[in-house]
Design a protein around this motif. Structure first.
Motif, PDB file in Angstrom:
ATOM      1  N   GLU A  59       0.840  -1.184   0.000  1.00  0.00           N
ATOM      2  CA  GLU A  59       0.000   0.000   0.000  1.00  0.00           C
ATOM      3  C   GLU A  59       0.881   1.242   0.000  1.00  0.00           C
ATOM      4  O   GLU A  59       1.879   1.315   0.728  1.00  0.00           O
ATOM      5  N   ARG A  60       0.510   2.241  -0.813  1.00  0.00           N
ATOM      6  CA  ARG A  60       1.339   3.440  -0.948  1.00  0.00           C
ATOM      7  C   ARG A  60       0.461   4.677  -0.864  1.00  0.00           C
ATOM      8  O   ARG A  60      -0.601   4.748  -1.491  1.00  0.00           O
ATOM      9  N   LEU A  61       0.883   5.643  -0.048  1.00  0.00           N
ATOM     10  CA  LEU A  61       0.188   6.913   0.055  1.00  0.00           C
ATOM     11  C   LEU A  61       0.557   7.791  -1.136  1.00  0.00           C
ATOM     12  O   LEU A  61       1.730   8.090  -1.351  1.00  0.00           O
ATOM     13  N   LEU A  62      -0.449   8.205  -1.891  1.00  0.00           N
ATOM     14  CA  LEU A  62      -0.213   9.010  -3.086  1.00  0.00           C
ATOM     15  C   LEU A  62      -0.395  10.496  -2.849  1.00  0.00           C
ATOM     16  O   LEU A  62       0.273  11.317  -3.480  1.00  0.00           O
ATOM     17  N   ALA A  97     -11.484  11.529  -8.868  1.00  0.00           N
ATOM     18  CA  ALA A  97     -11.811  10.967 -10.179  1.00  0.00           C
ATOM     19  C   ALA A  97     -10.524  10.498 -10.837  1.00  0.00           C
ATOM     20  O   ALA A  97      -9.457  11.102 -10.649  1.00  0.00           O
ATOM     21  N   LEU A  98     -10.611   9.417 -11.611  1.00  0.00           N
ATOM     22  CA  LEU A  98      -9.453   8.820 -12.278  1.00  0.00           C
ATOM     23  C   LEU A  98      -9.564   8.949 -13.785  1.00  0.00           C
ATOM     24  O   LEU A  98     -10.674   8.882 -14.350  1.00  0.00           O
ATOM     25  N   SER A  99      -8.422   9.083 -14.435  1.00  0.00           N
ATOM     26  CA  SER A  99      -8.402   8.913 -15.882  1.00  0.00           C
ATOM     27  C   SER A  99      -8.604   7.430 -16.206  1.00  0.00           C
ATOM     28  O   SER A  99      -8.478   6.564 -15.339  1.00  0.00           O
ATOM     29  N   ARG A 100      -8.936   7.140 -17.448  1.00  0.00           N
ATOM     30  CA  ARG A 100      -9.261   5.761 -17.827  1.00  0.00           C
ATOM     31  C   ARG A 100      -8.099   4.805 -17.566  1.00  0.00           C
ATOM     32  O   ARG A 100      -8.299   3.664 -17.133  1.00  0.00           O
ATOM     33  N   ASP A 101      -6.862   5.251 -17.806  1.00  0.00           N
ATOM     34  CA  ASP A 101      -5.707   4.383 -17.596  1.00  0.00           C
ATOM     35  C   ASP A 101      -5.147   4.486 -16.174  1.00  0.00           C
ATOM     36  O   ASP A 101      -4.089   3.922 -15.874  1.00  0.00           O
ATOM     37  N   ALA A 102      -5.874   5.205 -15.313  1.00  0.00           N
ATOM     38  CA  ALA A 102      -5.467   5.366 -13.912  1.00  0.00           C
ATOM     39  C   ALA A 102      -4.063   5.953 -13.787  1.00  0.00           C
ATOM     40  O   ALA A 102      -3.312   5.607 -12.888  1.00  0.00           O
ATOM     41  N   SER A 103      -3.724   6.868 -14.675  1.00  0.00           N
ATOM     42  CA  SER A 103      -2.433   7.559 -14.567  1.00  0.00           C
ATOM     43  C   SER A 103      -2.566   8.887 -13.840  1.00  0.00           C
ATOM     44  O   SER A 103      -1.572   9.411 -13.320  1.00  0.00           O
ATOM     45  N   VAL A 104      -3.775   9.447 -13.808  1.00  0.00           N
ATOM     46  CA  VAL A 104      -4.009  10.758 -13.200  1.00  0.00           C
ATOM     47  C   VAL A 104      -5.264  10.684 -12.336  1.00  0.00           C
ATOM     48  O   VAL A 104      -6.258  10.051 -12.722  1.00  0.00           O
ATOM     49  N   ALA A 116      -3.009  14.306  -9.051  1.00  0.00           N
ATOM     50  CA  ALA A 116      -1.939  13.402  -8.630  1.00  0.00           C
ATOM     51  C   ALA A 116      -1.474  12.592  -9.822  1.00  0.00           C
ATOM     52  O   ALA A 116      -2.300  12.071 -10.587  1.00  0.00           O
ATOM     53  N   ASP A 117      -0.175  12.508  -9.991  1.00  0.00           N
ATOM     54  CA  ASP A 117       0.421  11.604 -10.967  1.00  0.00           C
ATOM     55  C   ASP A 117       0.504  10.243 -10.286  1.00  0.00           C
ATOM     56  O   ASP A 117       1.281  10.044  -9.352  1.00  0.00           O
TER      57      ASP A 117
END
Length: 682
Positions: A59-62, A97-104, A116-117
């Motif tokens: 688990e990582r805090l973003l 909210a997430l981008s489709r590829d979960a990058s942002v 968040a990146d």
């Protein structure tokens, strides 16, 4: 937290044991990462954004609110109102909210916009033109839309350019926000939707100019101006809502459809955008497919019901291969329909959780309405949840996050395969010991809680502790649902919690038994359940019976002592509806009809005219800042009671809304209720 703290203080301090628990899960499309909210540390109250790597279990805090904000949280007024509608009492990041590829990921903190990146785990603020409401990154991850002061704006992530795409054309007009009725009663909390390729949006235009104005004053601070709200009470004018396809250059294409209520919009790559509408009487629902280039719509489904149609979560939607998914009324069941086929039987489908070509995840109840399970519907229907209790799930790729609450464990347990996502929620200082009951001819579901040190054969005063109205259940197979009731029992009561007709999970006929008859059906069920319980539980003293509740439960409590003083000897009515003409259109008209068409129904189901019947102790509690069930309900009943010469107690809560999150208020409110009940039943 040590055991020296009282339960009321602990429950208030932990916001009913939700602080520290993981929540708001999402799964990346490839199933490799799970995102969720949880405080940045075990001692913090402010939610951070976290990631679980499903391959490694790490688990990582973003995003840590403490690192991103140096000043105390300061929310825009619109955000405070939105949180009141969603009953959101958390701090820090409460949505993302997430981008489709979960990058942002995009989120708001203190009315400021952050992204968040999700690859390198860094977060940064984007300058905006005002307090940020509901920021949503577009599916491609290139830009973020948000609402400020009723204007829908977009920020480009690469250049930082911030520009308006939909500007209000009047002081009572907003773009991109859900109107009061949608958020309060339809569970639609948003007012704009991105196109899958991130180049256009569908935006709701809301015009409140014709909605009546009410004013919520703060009597404890007479120098503070009253807050003006647009409140569509039963029988009055609703907000005017329309839809527009908005391009990034600000050009509009009006959606060519008229409606009374906008239930939802769904825009995915599986097909044309879907628009779901209801008539004002809620007996007809239409689903349209939209052509975004022209604004033209084509009707793809029409549903009708002689009584009403429920709004259900997760539908309609397209499967990736273009079949329409919805929940339909099939006999006495809420059933899942995919394309032309009804694909479930023997289940009460509550909501759709995820849609893929080969399978659909649903939450549904079978024989026991106190339990909700997760089922995968494909070539066959398979139950995925193993724990007896209340279960839900989130899916992405081949990864499923299962969330379960049971009678044996505190809180909810979130698992991904063998990995348990850690919860930092406090362990309650008490343990609930509900005895689950099936009561009377109607097989009412109930739970009986006795004092932890109860000696069999000792008579106990009875405290009924219901919600009792439509939509919500109190009797569910989950430990935390009964903690407050157990604490009340430990003060020397036999506490009986009962779900009557109108509550979900038992089919259409059961829910519709309350049509035009709140006062009859829901009160009768509480009385029948009490009498049935006493036949098998001899320690219940029916000469000392009280009832307490909040919101609809408050209405039911006041109703009980006014109309059945032969059964109920004291009542506590929290934030009660006392005159249904003062409650909102979508909820009230669904169950009682339009007041101009059925005035006698409103008279029969309201309480003001019953004031001269009061012969039992009644405490009425109300938050003076409540903009859902406004304090006028309590004040009008109190005035009528005074005019009739009927003694009663009113406890006004200054600065409190329909929620009571303030720690001292929530704690002392429980203590005062116990004191009142003990004196009333002595």
């Amino acid at each position: 937290m040590g055991n020296d703290i009282s339960f009321p203080r602990q429950q208030a301090r932990t916001q009913r044991f939700t602080v520290g628990a993981p929540r708001t899960f999402s799964v990346s499309a490839d199933g490799g990462r799970v995102f969720f909210l949880r405080p940045a540390t075990a001692t913090s109250r402010a939610n951070g954004l976290w990631e679980l790597n499903t391959a490694t279990g790490v688990e990582r805090l973003l995003a840590d609110p403490a690192a991103l904000l140096s000043d105390p949280e300061d929310l825009p007024a619109e955000e405070k109102a939105r949180r009141e509608r969603t009953r959101e009492s958390g701090a820090g990041i409460v949505g993302y909210a997430l981008s489709r590829d979960a990058s942002v990921a995009s989120f708001a903190l203190s009315g400021r916009l952050f992204v968040a990146d999700l690859t390198d785990g860094t977060a940064r603020e984007l300058p905006t033109r005002g307090g940020v409401i509901d920021p949503r990154v577009d599916p491609t991850g290139r830009r973020v839309a948000y609402v400020t002061r009723g204007t829908l704006r977009v920020v480009e992530l690469e250049s930082g350019e911030d520009y308006a795409v939909a500007v209000p054309d009047g002081e009572d007009v907003t773009f991109g926000l859900a109107e009061f009725i949608a958020a309060e009663e339809m569970s639609r909390y948003r007012g704009y939707w991105w196109e899958p390729n991130g180049t256009r949006l569908i935006a709701a235009r809301v015009n409140n100019s014709e909605v009546q104005r009410w004013f919520i004053a703060d009597p404890a601070n007479p120098g503070t101006a009253a807050t003006e709200i647009a409140y569509p009470a039963a029988g009055t004018t609703n907000a005017e809502v329309s839809l527009h396809v908005v391009s990034l250059d600000g050009t509009f294409v009006p959606v060519l459809v008229d409606f009374d209520y906008l239930n939802d919009v769904h825009w995915s790559s599986g097909g044309a955008p879907l628009i779901v509408t209801q008539t004002r009487d809620q007996r007809t629902r239409r689903i349209y497919a939209l052509t975004p280039d022209t604004g033209a719509v084509a009707e793809v489904a029409v549903e009708t019901d002689p009584v009403w149609l429920e709004v259900t979560d997760g539908v309609p939607a397209w499967t990736p291969d273009g079949r329409l998914v919805r929940i339909v009324c099939e006999g006495d069941e809420y059933a899942l329909k995919v394309g032309d086929d009804v694909v479930t039987s023997g289940l009460q489908v509550r909501r759709v959780l995820d849609v893929q070509d080969d399978s659909i995840l649903i939450a549904a109840s079978e024989d026991d309405p106190t339990q909700t399970h997760v089922y995968e519907v494909g070539q066959k229907t398979e139950r995925l949840s193993k724990a007896d209790g209340v279960n839900s799930a989130i899916r992405g790729g081949g990864t499923v996050v299962q969330v379960s609450a049971t009678l044996d464990t505190y809180g909810s347990r979130a698992t991904v395969g063998d990995h348990v996502i850690e919860s930092w929620a406090d362990t309650p200082v008490i343990r609930a010991r509900p005895k689950m009951l099936v009561l009377g001819e109607r097989e009412l579901r109930g739970a009986l809680l006795l004092p932890s040190d109860h000696v069999q054969g000792t008579k106990l005063p009875v405290l009924m502790d219901p919600y009792g109205g439509p939509h919500a259940q109190r009797v569910v197979s989950a430990q935390n649902a009964f903690l407050a009731s157990q604490w009340l029992a430990d003060q020397g009561f036999a506490v009986l919690v009962v779900d009557g007709r109108g509550t979900p999970g038992r089919g259409l006929k059961w829910e519709r038994e309350i049509a035009f008859d709140f006062a009859g059906a829901t009160l009768e069920d509480q009385v029948d359940a009490l009498e049935a319980a006493a036949k098998t539980e001899p320690d219940l003293d029916l000469t000392r019976v009280a009832i307490r509740g909040w919101s609809y439960g408050g209405y039911l409590s006041a109703l009980a002592v006014l109309r059945r003083p032969d059964v109920f000897h004291a009542g506590i009515a929290g934030a009660p509806v006392t005159d249904w003409r003062l409650y909102d259109t979508h909820y009230t008209e669904r169950y009682l009809g339009h007041p101009d068409e059925k005035p006698e129904v409103y008279d029969t189901n309201s309480l003001i005219d019953d004031a001269d019947k009061l012969s039992r102790p009644l405490m009425i509690v109300h938050g003076l800042a409540d903009d859902n069930v406004v304090a006028a309900h309590t004040l009008r009943l109190s005035s009528a009671l005074l005019a009739a010469g009927r003694p009663h107690t009113v406890l006004p809560l200054s600065g409190v809304t329909h929620m009571t999150p303030q720690e001292q208020v929530a704690e002392n409110l429980l203590l005062l209720q116990v004191d009142f009940l003990k004196k009333a039943l002595a």
